[in-house]
Scaffold this motif. Sequence first.
Motif, PDB file in Angstrom:
ATOM      1  N   MET A   1       0.838  -1.180   0.000  1.00 38.39           N
ATOM      2  CA  MET A   1       0.000   0.000   0.000  1.00 38.39           C
ATOM      3  C   MET A   1       0.884   1.245   0.000  1.00 38.39           C
ATOM      4  O   MET A   1       1.959   1.245   0.579  1.00 38.39           O
ATOM      5  N   LEU A   2       0.367   2.295  -0.619  1.00 33.14           N
ATOM      6  CA  LEU A   2       1.048   3.586  -0.660  1.00 33.14           C
ATOM      7  C   LEU A   2       0.096   4.640  -0.104  1.00 33.14           C
ATOM      8  O   LEU A   2      -1.034   4.776  -0.597  1.00 33.14           O
ATOM      9  N   LEU A   3       0.524   5.355   0.916  1.00 30.51           N
ATOM     10  CA  LEU A   3      -0.313   6.387   1.520  1.00 30.51           C
ATOM     11  C   LEU A   3      -0.232   7.676   0.737  1.00 30.51           C
ATOM     12  O   LEU A   3       0.858   8.159   0.422  1.00 30.51           O
ATOM     13  N   ASP A   4      -1.388   8.265   0.447  1.00 31.47           N
ATOM     14  CA  ASP A   4      -1.435   9.609  -0.112  1.00 31.47           C
ATOM     15  C   ASP A   4      -1.139  10.593   1.025  1.00 31.47           C
ATOM     16  O   ASP A   4      -1.331  10.280   2.204  1.00 31.47           O
ATOM     17  N   SER A   5      -0.691  11.773   0.670  1.00 36.52           N
ATOM     18  CA  SER A   5      -0.335  12.796   1.660  1.00 36.52           C
ATOM     19  C   SER A   5      -1.488  13.091   2.608  1.00 36.52           C
ATOM     20  O   SER A   5      -1.292  13.304   3.810  1.00 36.52           O
ATOM     21  N   ASN A   6      -2.723  13.105   2.083  1.00 35.71           N
ATOM     22  CA  ASN A   6      -3.854  13.458   2.943  1.00 35.71           C
ATOM     23  C   ASN A   6      -4.072  12.446   4.059  1.00 35.71           C
ATOM     24  O   ASN A   6      -4.468  12.806   5.155  1.00 35.71           O
ATOM     25  N   LEU A  97       1.549  -0.999  -6.076  1.00 38.44           N
ATOM     26  CA  LEU A  97       0.920  -0.798  -4.773  1.00 38.44           C
ATOM     27  C   LEU A  97      -0.484  -0.232  -4.895  1.00 38.44           C
ATOM     28  O   LEU A  97      -0.794   0.511  -5.835  1.00 38.44           O
ATOM     29  N   THR A  98      -1.332  -0.548  -3.926  1.00 39.82           N
ATOM     30  CA  THR A  98      -2.650   0.063  -3.809  1.00 39.82           C
ATOM     31  C   THR A  98      -2.484   1.434  -3.195  1.00 39.82           C
ATOM     32  O   THR A  98      -1.765   1.590  -2.203  1.00 39.82           O
ATOM     33  N   LEU A  99      -3.151   2.428  -3.759  1.00 42.30           N
ATOM     34  CA  LEU A  99      -3.090   3.788  -3.229  1.00 42.30           C
ATOM     35  C   LEU A  99      -4.174   3.981  -2.179  1.00 42.30           C
ATOM     36  O   LEU A  99      -5.346   3.688  -2.423  1.00 42.30           O
ATOM     37  N   VAL A 100      -3.781   4.456  -1.008  1.00 46.77           N
ATOM     38  CA  VAL A 100      -4.704   4.729   0.085  1.00 46.77           C
ATOM     39  C   VAL A 100      -4.885   6.246   0.148  1.00 46.77           C
ATOM     40  O   VAL A 100      -3.938   6.985   0.440  1.00 46.77           O
TER      41      VAL A 100
END
Length: 124
Positions: A1-6, A97-100
Amino acid sequence: MLLDSNIIIYAAQPEHRHLRSFIARYAPAVSAISYVEVLGYHRLSNQDRHYFRRFFQVASVLSISEVVLEKAVALRQQRRMTLGDAIIAGTALAHGLTLVTRNTEDFQWIDELSVINPFEAGNL
């Protein structure tokens, strides 16, 4: 998973502390652009700056490689999007990766990108 900044920013807020357990459970990566977006915000308090610095010290920060750049360019050629979103999406695509993110509508048009919103029921 990859976390978005928000998601990184929301996780720092007391009312969204449930995101911290999600982050701890999945140990997701972050894009180098999120490092710049989060720590570079000019109105960060000293407390928030300290919290985010600690977060990025333990997070897996993925660099902006040539593959990421090519994916970001291809995305921006298809549709108008911010540079930050293009690099974050390009990072997720380059690493499989899945974007979160909470902003799923910004990315839902990218067929090959898996996106989840941890604020929606059943995603945590």
